[in-house]
Structure formats: structure tokens, C-alpha cells
Scaffold this active site. Structure first.
Site, PDB file in Angstrom:
ATOM      1  N   HIS A  20      21.997 -12.047  24.625  1.00  0.00           N
ATOM      2  CA  HIS A  20      22.190 -11.608  23.236  1.00  0.00           C
ATOM      3  C   HIS A  20      20.874 -11.144  22.619  1.00  0.00           C
ATOM      4  O   HIS A  20      19.787 -11.431  23.134  1.00  0.00           O
ATOM      5  CB  HIS A  20      22.758 -12.749  22.385  1.00  0.00           C
ATOM      6  CG  HIS A  20      24.240 -12.942  22.555  1.00  0.00           C
ATOM      7  ND1 HIS A  20      24.777 -13.663  23.585  1.00  0.00           N
ATOM      8  CD2 HIS A  20      25.287 -12.488  21.816  1.00  0.00           C
ATOM      9  CE1 HIS A  20      26.107 -13.658  23.479  1.00  0.00           C
ATOM     10  NE2 HIS A  20      26.443 -12.944  22.421  1.00  0.00           N
TER      11      HIS A  20
ATOM     12  N   LYS B  96      20.053 -14.096  17.144  1.00  0.00           N
ATOM     13  CA  LYS B  96      21.218 -14.991  17.210  1.00  0.00           C
ATOM     14  C   LYS B  96      20.781 -16.437  16.976  1.00  0.00           C
ATOM     15  O   LYS B  96      19.828 -16.919  17.580  1.00  0.00           O
ATOM     16  CB  LYS B  96      21.901 -14.841  18.577  1.00  0.00           C
ATOM     17  CG  LYS B  96      23.163 -15.689  18.710  1.00  0.00           C
ATOM     18  CD  LYS B  96      24.012 -15.262  19.895  1.00  0.00           C
ATOM     19  CE  LYS B  96      25.226 -16.162  20.080  1.00  0.00           C
ATOM     20  NZ  LYS B  96      26.085 -16.220  18.891  1.00  0.00           N
TER      21      LYS B  96
HETATM   22  N1  LIG Z   1      33.673 -13.537  17.368  1.00  0.00           N
HETATM   23  C1  LIG Z   1      32.995 -12.399  17.543  1.00  0.00           C
HETATM   24  O1  LIG Z   1      33.495 -11.414  18.104  1.00  0.00           O
HETATM   25  C2  LIG Z   1      31.607 -12.316  17.027  1.00  0.00           C
HETATM   26  C3  LIG Z   1      31.031 -13.387  16.443  1.00  0.00           C
HETATM   27  N2  LIG Z   1      29.780 -13.311  15.914  1.00  0.00           N
HETATM   28  C4  LIG Z   1      29.321 -14.494  15.197  1.00  0.00           C
HETATM   29  O2  LIG Z   1      29.402 -14.210  13.804  1.00  0.00           O
HETATM   30  C5  LIG Z   1      28.378 -14.909  13.106  1.00  0.00           C
HETATM   31  C6  LIG Z   1      27.567 -13.915  12.285  1.00  0.00           C
HETATM   32  O3  LIG Z   1      26.881 -13.031  13.135  1.00  0.00           O
HETATM   33  P1  LIG Z   1      25.969 -11.862  12.530  1.00  0.00           P
HETATM   34  O4  LIG Z   1      26.779 -10.958  11.666  1.00  0.00           O
HETATM   35  O5  LIG Z   1      25.226 -11.300  13.663  1.00  0.00           O
HETATM   36  O6  LIG Z   1      24.987 -12.721  11.609  1.00  0.00           O
HETATM   37  P2  LIG Z   1      24.177 -12.239  10.293  1.00  0.00           P
HETATM   38  O7  LIG Z   1      23.126 -13.277  10.082  1.00  0.00           O
HETATM   39  O8  LIG Z   1      23.777 -10.820  10.410  1.00  0.00           O
HETATM   40  O9  LIG Z   1      25.264 -12.320   9.130  1.00  0.00           O
HETATM   41  C7  LIG Z   1      25.679 -13.494   8.524  1.00  0.00           C
HETATM   42  C8  LIG Z   1      25.785 -13.244   7.040  1.00  0.00           C
HETATM   43  O10 LIG Z   1      26.379 -14.381   6.418  1.00  0.00           O
HETATM   44  C9  LIG Z   1      25.603 -14.685   5.260  1.00  0.00           C
HETATM   45  N3  LIG Z   1      25.786 -16.061   4.834  1.00  0.00           N
HETATM   46  C10 LIG Z   1      25.057 -17.160   5.139  1.00  0.00           C
HETATM   47  N4  LIG Z   1      25.538 -18.242   4.509  1.00  0.00           N
HETATM   48  C11 LIG Z   1      26.591 -17.823   3.778  1.00  0.00           C
HETATM   49  C12 LIG Z   1      27.499 -18.454   2.896  1.00  0.00           C
HETATM   50  N5  LIG Z   1      27.411 -19.781   2.646  1.00  0.00           N
HETATM   51  N6  LIG Z   1      28.469 -17.725   2.315  1.00  0.00           N
HETATM   52  C13 LIG Z   1      28.570 -16.399   2.547  1.00  0.00           C
HETATM   53  N7  LIG Z   1      27.723 -15.724   3.368  1.00  0.00           N
HETATM   54  C14 LIG Z   1      26.758 -16.438   3.985  1.00  0.00           C
HETATM   55  C15 LIG Z   1      24.194 -14.364   5.693  1.00  0.00           C
HETATM   56  O11 LIG Z   1      23.322 -14.275   4.579  1.00  0.00           O
HETATM   57  P3  LIG Z   1      21.749 -14.650   4.775  1.00  0.00           P
HETATM   58  O12 LIG Z   1      21.264 -13.715   5.831  1.00  0.00           O
HETATM   59  O13 LIG Z   1      21.179 -14.427   3.419  1.00  0.00           O
HETATM   60  O14 LIG Z   1      21.726 -16.096   5.228  1.00  0.00           O
HETATM   61  C16 LIG Z   1      24.405 -13.030   6.398  1.00  0.00           C
HETATM   62  O15 LIG Z   1      24.462 -11.951   5.473  1.00  0.00           O
HETATM   63  C17 LIG Z   1      27.581 -15.653  14.175  1.00  0.00           C
HETATM   64  O16 LIG Z   1      28.081 -16.975  14.296  1.00  0.00           O
HETATM   65  C18 LIG Z   1      27.899 -14.875  15.439  1.00  0.00           C
HETATM   66  O17 LIG Z   1      27.762 -15.660  16.600  1.00  0.00           O
HETATM   67  C19 LIG Z   1      29.051 -12.177  15.978  1.00  0.00           C
HETATM   68  C20 LIG Z   1      29.554 -11.078  16.596  1.00  0.00           C
HETATM   69  C21 LIG Z   1      30.875 -11.038  17.157  1.00  0.00           C
HETATM   70  O1  LIG Z   2      25.921 -13.590  17.616  1.00  0.00           O
HETATM   71  C1  LIG Z   2      26.457 -12.614  18.203  1.00  0.00           C
HETATM   72  O2  LIG Z   2      25.970 -11.486  18.196  1.00  0.00           O
HETATM   73  C2  LIG Z   2      27.722 -12.843  18.898  1.00  0.00           C
HETATM   74  N1  LIG Z   2      28.294 -14.013  18.777  1.00  0.00           N
HETATM   75  C3  LIG Z   2      29.524 -14.414  19.363  1.00  0.00           C
HETATM   76  C4  LIG Z   2      29.289 -15.554  20.317  1.00  0.00           C
HETATM   77  O3  LIG Z   2      28.521 -16.476  20.007  1.00  0.00           O
HETATM   78  O4  LIG Z   2      29.899 -15.554  21.400  1.00  0.00           O
HETATM   79  C5  LIG Z   2      30.292 -13.258  19.953  1.00  0.00           C
HETATM   80  C6  LIG Z   2      29.448 -12.194  20.573  1.00  0.00           C
HETATM   81  O5  LIG Z   2      28.912 -12.694  21.753  1.00  0.00           O
HETATM   82  C7  LIG Z   2      28.354 -11.740  19.629  1.00  0.00           C
END
Ligand SMILES: NC(=O)C1=CN([C@@H]2O[C@H](COP(=O)(O)OP(=O)(O)OC[C@H]3O[C@@H](n4cnc5c(N)ncnc54)[C@H](OP(=O)(O)O)[C@@H]3O)[C@@H](O)[C@H]2O)C=CC1
Ligand SMILES: O=C(O)C1=N[C@H](C(=O)O)C[C@H](O)C1
Length: 256
Positions: A142, A146
């Protein structure tokens, strides 16, 4: 909760983590969908009550493992369905969620470790392959921003491989390691070793390596753009009303 019909108009969607890497893509995908309406964008510091004021019917959560359970408690209490991509769900969290949903049997909550269709297929292929190979290990790769390791996808894959091996009555994997530097053999999830790489330039990638006498099988999936998660998110939003209760894995919404 009552059943939806077309006369209810577009499904009203709230996005939590709307300013994040994935949340921003979700907002854009919902806005151009034609059949879904983006009624709330929530990020850190915003009030969840905005979701109620905006009459959101479903939320999409891509935030952080530390905050997602509080959000889900709020959604269940307020009869809002949830499509969750945030990682960090172990069996204890899933059990807690199932208990919260006991009093709300019509409410749908989907916890999807990965929304990329290829990743979902690759996990299913790994489950099928598991009983034919003596050894199996997972390598997840990743981007270095992350927060969690191992990835939710890798942990989910490792648990399913473990269950498939146990169901087939397989012997423990051969591993003669008796002297090991910390972490050298990865993290054990169920019976499966998971190795986590954090590399600038990558997004989300996974290899599942199987081996037995005379052959190996490697299943690899690559998300090259966060848009890869959007077809799965939209599929989940459009289907959640047909899946009350707790679902784990997008495959539960797919005809696999
Ligand atoms: N299931 C899937 O297919 C996928 C899952 N993921 C997962 O999704 C999650 C997010 O990933 P990603 O988008 O890369 O992360 P980011 O850090 O880019 O985005 C997370 C966002 O959530 C905000 N946030 C934090 N705390 C709160 C809160 N209490 N209420 C509302 N918003 C909040 C953050 O703000 P701030 O930065 O100010 O803290 C940030 O803007 C991770 O757990 C990742 O592993 C990611 C990709 C695909
Ligand atoms: O943090 C990410 O980027 C992603 N998180 C998810 C995970 O923890 O598996 C899904 C994907 O791999 C992207």
C-alpha cells in the site's frame, strides 16, 4: 424502516470522510450517478446530526478505524443504513455491530474490506484454492500514508483461507523457522502469515501465494486508481435495501 419504492425519488446518501482520498471519490461518483443524491458531506470536526437534518437514508464511511464504531452507533440509533469501507474490523467489532442490529432487523450495514471488484474476486479465488495447497501467505502493498497494518483486505483474506483449510481438515503449514528476528515472518492472522509493505507510488495491491509439491499459484490484484473502488460502492448503495442486517464482504451483494 419501510421498504423503498421508485416514487421515493433518488436514494439520499451522506458521505463520512468526504474530504479524504476515497471519500472525495465517493462524493464525485454519487454526484454523477444519476440515481443517487448526495445530501451530506461530513469530515473531521463536523456534527453527525447533519445526517439526520439532511434526511440521509444511507451513509458511506471511509474514515479511520478509531472513529468508525462511534459513527455506526449513531447510524444504527438513527435508522440510517451504512456502507462501510473503513478498515479495522475484527471479530469483536463485528460481534458488537451484530448486537446493535438485533433490535433493528430491517437496517442494512455492509462492512466491505475491499470494494474493488477484482479484489473481491481474488479473495474468493483464494478461498477456493486454499484446500489444494500446503502453504499460503499474503503480501499486501500500500501507499505509505495508510494508518493500519495489516490491511483489512489482507486480514479478511487470511481469515477466509484459515477457515477453508480448517473446514478441509488440513494439517498446519510446514514452517521450520525456530530462530526469527522480530517481524521477519510477518504477522499471523488465523494460520496465515501476512507481510505488509508501504511504498510511495503504490495505492492498494495484494498477492496471495500458494504452494505445494512442484507448483505455486500466485493471485495478484492491483488497484491503480481509487476510482477502482467506486463501482463496488455504487453497487452497495443500490443494493443495500435488499440486504437487511449485517453483511461482511461485497461478495454478499454479488452473484458469485
Ligand atoms: N474498503 C475499501 O475498498 C477501501 C477501504 N479504505 C479504507 O478507508 C479508510 C480511509 O482511507 P483513505 O480515504 O485513504 O483515508 P484518508 O485519511 O484520506 O481519509 C479519511 C478522512 O476521514 C476524515 N476523518 C477523520 N476522523 C473523522 C471523523 N471523526 N468524522 C468524519 N471524518 C473523519 C479524515 O480527516 P483528517 O484527515 O482531518 O483526519 C479524512 O479526511 C481507511 O481505513 C482505509 O483502509 C481505503 C480504500 C478502499
Ligand atoms: O488504505 C487503503 O488504501 C486501503 N484500505 C483497505 C484495506 O485496508 O484493505 C482496502 C484497500 O486495500 C485500500
Amino acid at each position: 424502516m419501510t421498504k423503498r419504492s421508485e416514487s421515493d425519488g433518488p436514494l439520499r446518501v451522506g458521505v463520512i470522510g468526504a474530504l479524504g482520498r476515497v471519500g472525495a471519490e465517493v462524493c464525485a461518483a454519487v454526484e454523477v450517478s444519476g440515481d443517487l443524491e448526495l445530501v451530506a458531506r461530513i469530515d473531521a470536526g463536523d456534527e453527525l446530526s447533519t445526517l439526520v437534518d439532511a434526511r440521509a437514508e444511507v451513509v458511506v464511511d471511509f474514515t479511520h478505524p478509531d472513529v468508525v464504531m462511534d459513527t455506526l452507533r449513531f447510524c444504527v440509533d438513527n435508522d440510517i443504513q451504512a456502507v462501510v469501507g473503513t478498515s479495522g474490523f475484527d471479530s469483536a467489532r463485528l460481534q458488537t455491530l451484530a448486537e446493535w442490529l438485533e433490535g433493528k432487523p430491517e437496517l442494512g450495514v455492509l462492512i466491505a474490506p475491499n470494494f474493488a471488484i477484482g479484489a473481491v474476486l481474488s479473495i474468493r479465488f483464494a478461498e477456493i484454492a486454499a484446500k489444494y495447497y500446503d502453504s499460503a501467505e499474503v503480501i499486501e502493498l500500500h501507499h505509505p500514508r495508510k494508518a493500519d497494518a495489516p490491511s483489512g483486505t489482507a486480514a479478511h483474506t487470511a481469515r477466509l483461507i484459515t477457515q477453508a483449510r480448517q473446514a478441509a481438515g488440513m494439517a498446519p503449514m510446514l514452517d521450520a523457522t525456530t530462530q526469527e528476528a522480530d517481524g521477519a515472518r510477518g504477522n499471523l492472522v488465523g494460520d496465515v502469515r501476512v507481510h505488509s509493505l508501504r511504498i510511495a507510488g503504490l495505492i492498494a495491491h495484494q498477492e496471495v501465494v500458494f504452494g505445494t509439491e512442484g507448483e505455486t499459484l500466485t493471485l495478484r490484484h492491483d488497484s491503480l486508481d481509487r476510482k477502482s473502488f467506486m463501482p463496488g460502492v455504487l453497487l452497495a448503495l443500490r443494493s443495500i435495501h435488499d440486504h437487511p442486517g449485517l453483511s461482511v464482504g461485497l461478495d454478499e451483494y454479488m452473484d458469485l
